[in-house]
Design a protein around this motif. Structure first.
Motif, PDB file in Angstrom:
ATOM      1  N   SER A  23       0.793  -1.213   0.000  1.00 18.65           N
ATOM      2  CA  SER A  23       0.000   0.000   0.000  1.00 18.65           C
ATOM      3  C   SER A  23       0.825   1.262   0.000  1.00 18.65           C
ATOM      4  O   SER A  23       0.291   2.335   0.200  1.00 18.65           O
ATOM      5  CB  SER A  23      -0.902  -0.011   1.226  1.00 18.65           C
ATOM      6  OG  SER A  23      -1.518  -1.237   1.343  1.00 18.65           O
ATOM      7  N   THR A 206       5.794  -1.652   8.855  1.00 20.49           N
ATOM      8  CA  THR A 206       5.012  -2.672   8.140  1.00 20.49           C
ATOM      9  C   THR A 206       4.024  -2.007   7.181  1.00 20.49           C
ATOM     10  O   THR A 206       2.889  -2.452   7.030  1.00 20.49           O
ATOM     11  CB  THR A 206       4.240  -3.564   9.141  1.00 20.49           C
ATOM     12  OG1 THR A 206       3.561  -2.721  10.077  1.00 20.49           O
ATOM     13  CG2 THR A 206       5.152  -4.498   9.881  1.00 20.49           C
ATOM     14  N   TYR A 245      -4.177 -10.143   1.350  1.00 19.77           N
ATOM     15  CA  TYR A 245      -5.304  -9.506   2.053  1.00 19.77           C
ATOM     16  C   TYR A 245      -6.490 -10.463   2.087  1.00 19.77           C
ATOM     17  O   TYR A 245      -7.597 -10.086   1.744  1.00 19.77           O
ATOM     18  CB  TYR A 245      -5.710  -8.224   1.322  1.00 19.77           C
ATOM     19  CG  TYR A 245      -4.650  -7.154   1.330  1.00 19.77           C
ATOM     20  CD1 TYR A 245      -4.718  -6.103   2.227  1.00 19.77           C
ATOM     21  CD2 TYR A 245      -3.586  -7.195   0.448  1.00 19.77           C
ATOM     22  CE1 TYR A 245      -3.747  -5.119   2.256  1.00 19.77           C
ATOM     23  CE2 TYR A 245      -2.607  -6.215   0.457  1.00 19.77           C
ATOM     24  CZ  TYR A 245      -2.695  -5.179   1.364  1.00 19.77           C
ATOM     25  OH  TYR A 245      -1.729  -4.201   1.384  1.00 19.77           O
TER      26      TYR A 245
END
Ligand SMILES: C[S@@+](CC[C@H](N)C(=O)[O-])C[C@H]1O[C@@H](n2cnc3c(N)ncnc32)[C@H](O)[C@@H]1O
Length: 354
Positions: A23, A206, A245
């Protein structure tokens, strides 16, 4: 420390280096702050999505009777299922095309609402108009997704309980309205208390993470924070192998005891993948000392993964679930959570809830 992924199909979104995360290309403030529904190609959703071509192209194995779990030798099997958290999908689960075989149990254990776990409905809270999201009033589940998400109607035994009404979802007292009501009344308005931002650079970096807003009241132990939403994928979909995910929406539909121990019938395999479409829960990182648990549950026969606070969570704290050891081993990752100063491997499936 550099991390490598032991996979033949590297995830398209995720980088294989420890300093780059799936992301990193999102603007975190956009996700919640700018009222935009699409951020860098990842859409923010309020209800499950289905991947239409994946459900028509792939043939799911017909399951006239639900698959059986291997008999367990654990004398304490009954207790094993009580409030056992669900885990992120491991690579080996995805490769085998199934998450429920005994060999994968350490990374794949999903909960069944056992009689001891959820005979009573979850604590309700008062709903206010501002809590309502667009999805609450319209179609919260796309029509095509409903048959995928729902547990078989011929549930037997007393192992499966609706989170809202407390009845077995096959009972006439439990309906799809239970799911609707659960969503509208049991979740705390978590989005107004959290923000998403990059974790601090350094040993525990992270990527993006979810933090409780300073000045908010934080969360209480037992608060239902949200539902893990994403795109529904069937057994065998290639995305299952590639996504970081992803949860399985598998659920135990019946648990019986025989001479050879307990037997678990499970509903057909469904995955919820938040790589392309998701809500804020997709940003919750893993810790070996989590403050949130991910539970496989159902309301009105609709399966879901819910995030619940396992203790009071104060403003400023980061939200953490526990992905399971299998998530890290199957990806060749080390856990960078603050439970240790160094990169480490999470414990088997034991979690330390402070
Ligand atoms: C579900 S995403 C969580 C959100 C992610 N941090 C992001 O920026 O989108 C899972 C990914 O976050 C990272 N991650 C989460 N928890 C971690 C941990 N304890 N140790 C190392 N990496 C972690 C890994 O890259 C993992 O594949």
């Amino acid at each position: 420390m550099p991390q490598t992924r032991a996979t033949k199909n590297p995830p398209p979104l995720a980088s294989s280096s420890g300093s780059q995360h799936a992301s990193d290309k999102f603007e975190a403030f956009d996700w919640l702050g700018q009222n935009r529904s699409v951020v860098q190609g990842v859409s923010r959703i309020q209800a499950y999505r289905i991947h239409p071509s994946r459900w028509t192209q792939l043939t799911r194995k017909p399951s006239p009777s639900p698959p059986r779990r291997p008999p367990s030798s654990s004398p304490n099997n009954n207790a094993m299922d009580v409030d056992t958290p669900t885990r992120m999908v491991t690579r080996s689960m995805a490769r085998k095309g199934g998450a429920c075989d005994g060999a994968n149990a350490q990374g794949a254990k999903r909960s069944s609402p056992s009689p001891a776990a959820s005979p009573r409905p979850a604590r309700r809270r008062r709903t206010t108009a501002s809590d309502k999201s667009p999805a609450d009033s319209s179609d919260i589940i796309p029509a095509a997704a409903l048959p995928i998400l729902q547990l078989p109607s011929n549930l037997k035994g007393n192992d499966v309980f609706c989170l809202h009404c407390g009845h077995t979802p096959s009972s006439s007292k439990c309906s799809i309205d239970c799911y609707r009501t659960f969503r509208n009344t049991h979740f705390v308005p978590a989005e107004s208390k959290i923000h998403i931002r990059h974790t601090a650079p350094g040993a525990h970096h992270t990527g993006l993470g979810v933090y409780v807003n300073a000045g908010s009241s934080g969360f209480h132990e037992g608060d239902y924070l949200g539902e893990y939403l994403g795109e529904l994928l069937p057994l065998g979909a290639p995305e299952v192998m590639q996504s970081d995910y992803i949860f399985t929406l598998d659920a135990v539909t019946r648990k019986t005891r025989g001479k050879r121990g307990a037997r678990h019938d499970v509903a057909p395999e469904v995955y919820v993948d938040a790589a392309q479409h998701g809500n804020w829960t997709r940003f919750v990182n893993s810790s070996c000392t989590p403050n949130v648990e991910a539970l496989a549950r159902q309301a009105g026969r609709v399966r879901m993964v819910v995030y619940r606070a396992v203790r009071a969570i104060r403003p400023g704290e980061q939200l953490f679930v526990y992905y399971g050891k299998g998530y890290f081993t199957s990806r060749g990752l080390r856990c960078l959570c603050p439970a240790d100063t160094k990169p480490h491997m999470p414990p088997e499936d034991e979690i330390q809830v402070p």
